[in-house]
Write a protein that holds these residues in place. Structure first.
Motif, short mmCIF file in Angstrom:
data_model
loop_
_atom_site.label_atom_id
_atom_site.label_comp_id
_atom_site.label_asym_id
_atom_site.label_seq_id
_atom_site.Cartn_x
_atom_site.Cartn_y
_atom_site.Cartn_z
N ALA A 59 -4.18 10.78 14.10
CA ALA A 59 -3.20 9.88 13.47
C ALA A 59 -3.57 9.65 12.01
N ALA A 60 -4.84 9.41 11.74
CA ALA A 60 -5.28 9.19 10.36
C ALA A 60 -5.01 10.40 9.49
N ALA A 61 -5.22 11.59 10.03
CA ALA A 61 -4.96 12.82 9.27
C ALA A 61 -3.47 12.95 8.93
N LEU A 62 -2.61 12.71 9.91
CA LEU A 62 -1.16 12.81 9.66
C LEU A 62 -0.70 11.74 8.68
N ILE A 63 -1.21 10.53 8.83
CA ILE A 63 -0.86 9.45 7.90
C ILE A 63 -1.36 9.79 6.50
N GLY A 64 -2.56 10.34 6.41
CA GLY A 64 -3.11 10.74 5.11
C GLY A 64 -2.28 11.82 4.45
N ILE A 65 -1.84 12.81 5.21
CA ILE A 65 -0.97 13.86 4.67
C ILE A 65 0.32 13.24 4.14
N ASP A 66 0.92 12.36 4.94
CA ASP A 66 2.16 11.70 4.53
C ASP A 66 1.97 10.93 3.23
N GLN A 67 0.93 10.13 3.17
CA GLN A 67 0.70 9.31 1.98
C GLN A 67 0.35 10.16 0.76
N ALA A 68 -0.37 11.26 0.96
CA ALA A 68 -0.71 12.14 -0.16
C ALA A 68 0.55 12.80 -0.72
N ILE A 69 1.44 13.24 0.15
CA ILE A 69 2.68 13.86 -0.32
C ILE A 69 3.53 12.83 -1.06
N ALA A 73 6.84 11.87 7.21
CA ALA A 73 6.75 10.88 8.29
C ALA A 73 7.99 10.93 9.18
N ASP A 74 9.16 11.08 8.56
CA ASP A 74 10.40 11.20 9.33
C ASP A 74 10.37 12.43 10.23
N LEU A 94 2.60 11.82 17.16
CA LEU A 94 3.50 12.09 16.04
C LEU A 94 4.36 10.87 15.71
N ILE A 95 4.89 10.23 16.74
CA ILE A 95 5.72 9.04 16.52
C ILE A 95 4.89 7.93 15.87
N LEU A 96 3.69 7.70 16.39
CA LEU A 96 2.83 6.65 15.85
C LEU A 96 2.47 6.92 14.39
N ALA A 97 2.02 8.13 14.09
CA ALA A 97 1.61 8.46 12.72
C ALA A 97 2.78 8.38 11.75
N GLY A 98 3.92 8.93 12.13
CA GLY A 98 5.09 8.87 11.26
C GLY A 98 5.56 7.45 11.04
N GLY A 99 5.57 6.67 12.11
CA GLY A 99 5.98 5.27 11.99
C GLY A 99 5.06 4.48 11.09
N ILE A 100 3.76 4.70 11.24
CA ILE A 100 2.80 4.00 10.38
C ILE A 100 2.93 4.46 8.93
N GLY A 101 3.14 5.76 8.72
CA GLY A 101 3.30 6.27 7.36
C GLY A 101 4.44 5.58 6.62
N ASN A 102 5.58 5.46 7.28
CA ASN A 102 6.72 4.79 6.63
C ASN A 102 6.52 3.27 6.58
N LEU A 103 5.82 2.71 7.57
CA LEU A 103 5.56 1.27 7.55
C LEU A 103 4.67 0.90 6.37
N ILE A 104 3.71 1.75 6.06
CA ILE A 104 2.85 1.49 4.89
C ILE A 104 3.70 1.37 3.63
N ASP A 105 4.61 2.31 3.44
CA ASP A 105 5.51 2.25 2.27
C ASP A 105 6.31 0.96 2.26
N ARG A 106 6.88 0.63 3.40
CA ARG A 106 7.75 -0.53 3.51
C ARG A 106 6.99 -1.83 3.19
N VAL A 107 5.77 -1.94 3.71
CA VAL A 107 4.97 -3.15 3.49
C VAL A 107 4.48 -3.23 2.05
#
Length: 161
Positions: A11-21, A130-131, A95-108
């Protein structure tokens, strides 16, 4: 314990990829607005989305943050307590958890989500990594449910994928 650690690292890897992009999109893509990725098919276009898909619920950030957080708690519960040994379900929920957290980080942090993938060959919302994670995860989850129902109808226990 290894099961939990693996899921947390994945999850951390997927979230990291999302945030880096998204960071790249903000620093490089935002100044130019858009650039072709595959000409006439896909472009990278910087868009800030104040809502969810197709900008639905724009301006309802608190509701989106609360609803997403509650949904992610249920997804995390399913991932960590219900999917052990069920690899396809585990992948779907991860996948759902990581994508949801990735977008939640942006939103917060920013009050809106950075989107950057624009399909030129059809009318569709601009979206992000993330989507993609969330949509692929939901698709896999539907497949898991379908396979479980299919096996239940045949009187078999589902085989592990």
């Amino acid at each position: 314990m290894a099961f939990v650690v693996f899921n947390l690292l994945a999850a951390a890897a997927l979230i990291g990829i999302d945030q880096a992009i998204k960071l790249w999109a903000t620093n490089v893509l935002q100044p130019v607005g858009a650039m072709p990725l595959i000409p006439h098919v896909v472009e990278l276009r910087f868009v800030l989305n104040p809502g969810m898909a197709f900008s639905l619920l724009s301006g309802k950030q608190l509701f989106l943050i609360i609803a997403t957080s509650i949904a992610l708690i249920f997804v995390a519960y399913g991932l960590f307590f219900r999917s052990r040994g069920r690899y396809l379900q585990q992948a779907a929920l991860l996948l759902i958890l990581a994508g949801g957290i990735g977008n939640l980080i942006d939103r917060v942090l920013n009050g809106e989500v950075v989107d950057y993938i624009n399909l030129l060959f059809m009318q569709f919302a601009v979206f992000n990594f993330a989507d993609i994670c969330v949509c692929v995860g939901v698709g896999l989850w539907v497949l898991v449910i379908f396979l479980e129902e299919l096996h239940a109808e045949n009187g078999q226990s589902p085989k592990e994928q």
